[in-house]
Design a protein around this motif. Structure first.
Motif, PDB file in Angstrom:
ATOM      1  N   VAL A   1       0.835  -1.199   0.000  1.00 29.73           N
ATOM      2  CA  VAL A   1       0.000   0.000   0.000  1.00 29.73           C
ATOM      3  C   VAL A   1       0.870   1.250   0.000  1.00 29.73           C
ATOM      4  CG1 VAL A   1      -1.662   1.325   1.377  1.00 29.73           C
ATOM      5  CG2 VAL A   1      -1.987  -1.120   1.046  1.00 29.73           C
ATOM      6  N   ASP A   2       1.919   1.264   0.805  1.00 26.61           N
ATOM      7  CA  ASP A   2       2.819   2.421   0.841  1.00 26.61           C
ATOM      8  C   ASP A   2       3.465   2.662  -0.513  1.00 26.61           C
ATOM      9  OD1 ASP A   2       2.257   2.856   3.488  1.00 26.61           O
ATOM     10  OD2 ASP A   2       4.081   1.869   4.239  1.00 26.61           O
ATOM     11  N   ARG A   3       3.924   1.606  -1.148  1.00 27.33           N
ATOM     12  CA  ARG A   3       4.577   1.750  -2.461  1.00 27.33           C
ATOM     13  C   ARG A   3       3.589   2.138  -3.542  1.00 27.33           C
ATOM     14  NH1 ARG A   3       8.433  -3.458  -1.810  1.00 27.33           N
ATOM     15  NH2 ARG A   3       9.971  -2.472  -0.463  1.00 27.33           N
ATOM     16  N   ALA A   4       2.380   1.630  -3.464  1.00 27.74           N
ATOM     17  CA  ALA A   4       1.377   1.950  -4.478  1.00 27.74           C
ATOM     18  C   ALA A   4       0.965   3.419  -4.405  1.00 27.74           C
ATOM     19  CB  ALA A   4       0.155   1.060  -4.301  1.00 27.74           C
ATOM     20  N   ARG A   5       1.062   4.019  -3.239  1.00 26.59           N
ATOM     21  CA  ARG A   5       0.690   5.428  -3.076  1.00 26.59           C
ATOM     22  C   ARG A   5       1.760   6.379  -3.569  1.00 26.59           C
ATOM     23  NH1 ARG A   5      -1.759   4.923   3.002  1.00 26.59           N
ATOM     24  NH2 ARG A   5      -3.706   3.928   2.390  1.00 26.59           N
ATOM     25  N   ARG A   6       2.984   5.914  -3.700  1.00 26.41           N
ATOM     26  CA  ARG A   6       4.070   6.777  -4.145  1.00 26.41           C
ATOM     27  C   ARG A   6       3.947   7.061  -5.641  1.00 26.41           C
ATOM     28  NH1 ARG A   6       8.932   3.452  -1.660  1.00 26.41           N
ATOM     29  NH2 ARG A   6       8.369   3.668   0.522  1.00 26.41           N
ATOM     30  N   PRO A   7       4.120   8.319  -6.039  1.00 24.51           N
ATOM     31  CA  PRO A   7       4.092   8.607  -7.477  1.00 24.51           C
ATOM     32  C   PRO A   7       5.384   8.142  -8.136  1.00 24.51           C
ATOM     33  CG  PRO A   7       4.507  10.599  -6.219  1.00 24.51           C
ATOM     34  CD  PRO A   7       4.257   9.504  -5.225  1.00 24.51           C
ATOM     35  N   GLY A   8       5.280   7.773  -9.399  1.00 24.30           N
ATOM     36  CA  GLY A   8       6.473   7.390 -10.156  1.00 24.30           C
ATOM     37  C   GLY A   8       7.094   6.085  -9.710  1.00 24.30           C
ATOM     38  N   LEU A   9       6.281   5.115  -9.362  1.00 29.85           N
ATOM     39  CA  LEU A   9       6.785   3.827  -8.913  1.00 29.85           C
ATOM     40  C   LEU A   9       7.524   3.145 -10.064  1.00 29.85           C
ATOM     41  CD1 LEU A   9       6.853   1.692  -6.666  1.00 29.85           C
ATOM     42  CD2 LEU A   9       4.741   0.779  -7.611  1.00 29.85           C
ATOM     43  N   ALA A  10       8.740   2.794  -9.848  1.00 28.30           N
ATOM     44  CA  ALA A  10       9.540   2.133 -10.886  1.00 28.30           C
ATOM     45  C   ALA A  10       9.196   0.655 -10.944  1.00 28.30           C
ATOM     46  CB  ALA A  10      11.027   2.311 -10.591  1.00 28.30           C
TER      47      ALA A  10
END
Length: 117
Positions: free
Chosen positions: A14-23
């Motif tokens: 969930v934390d990673r999905a909320r970050r913009p520009g996920l590589a």
């Protein structure tokens, strides 16, 4: 232990999905046949269609659908780990399955309703 690890992984996702520009990491298809064996060309297209349909589901429905289908978790385990009632798990799963059927263009099977008391 499994429930705790799952909760931890869920929160990280969930934390990673909320970050913009996920590589994302590119898939190396050169070794895919060694792992899975040769695949029919149409199966790749079906997987792409499924992936696109899953992406169109609301996150709550997609999450529960994947936990049931891929992780083989029980409704009670999912409810406990996500902190929601079991009835919510069942309704999100039902709605997610129905929406996925519609998105994949499949015919809806005859409904078999039963009364639950």
């Amino acid at each position: 232990m499994r429930a705790w690890l799952f909760t931890l992984m869920h929160h990280l996702h969930v934390d990673r999905a909320r970050r913009p520009g996920l590589a994302t990491v590119p898939w190396d298809e050169s070794g895919a046949e060694n792992v899975c064996g040769p695949a029919a060309p149409e199966s790749g297209l079906q997987l792409l269609d499924l992936d696109q349909a899953l992406a169109q589901l609301p996150p709550e429905q997609r999450e529960i659908l994947l936990l049931v289908a891929l992780e083989d978790m029980s409704y009670a385990d999912i409810a406990r780990n996500l902190g929601i009632p079991p009835g919510t798990v069942m309704s999100r799963l039902s709605r997610g399955r129905e929406r996925l059927r519609q998105l994949m263009g499949g015919a809806r099977p005859a409904a078999h309703m039963r009364v639950v008391k």
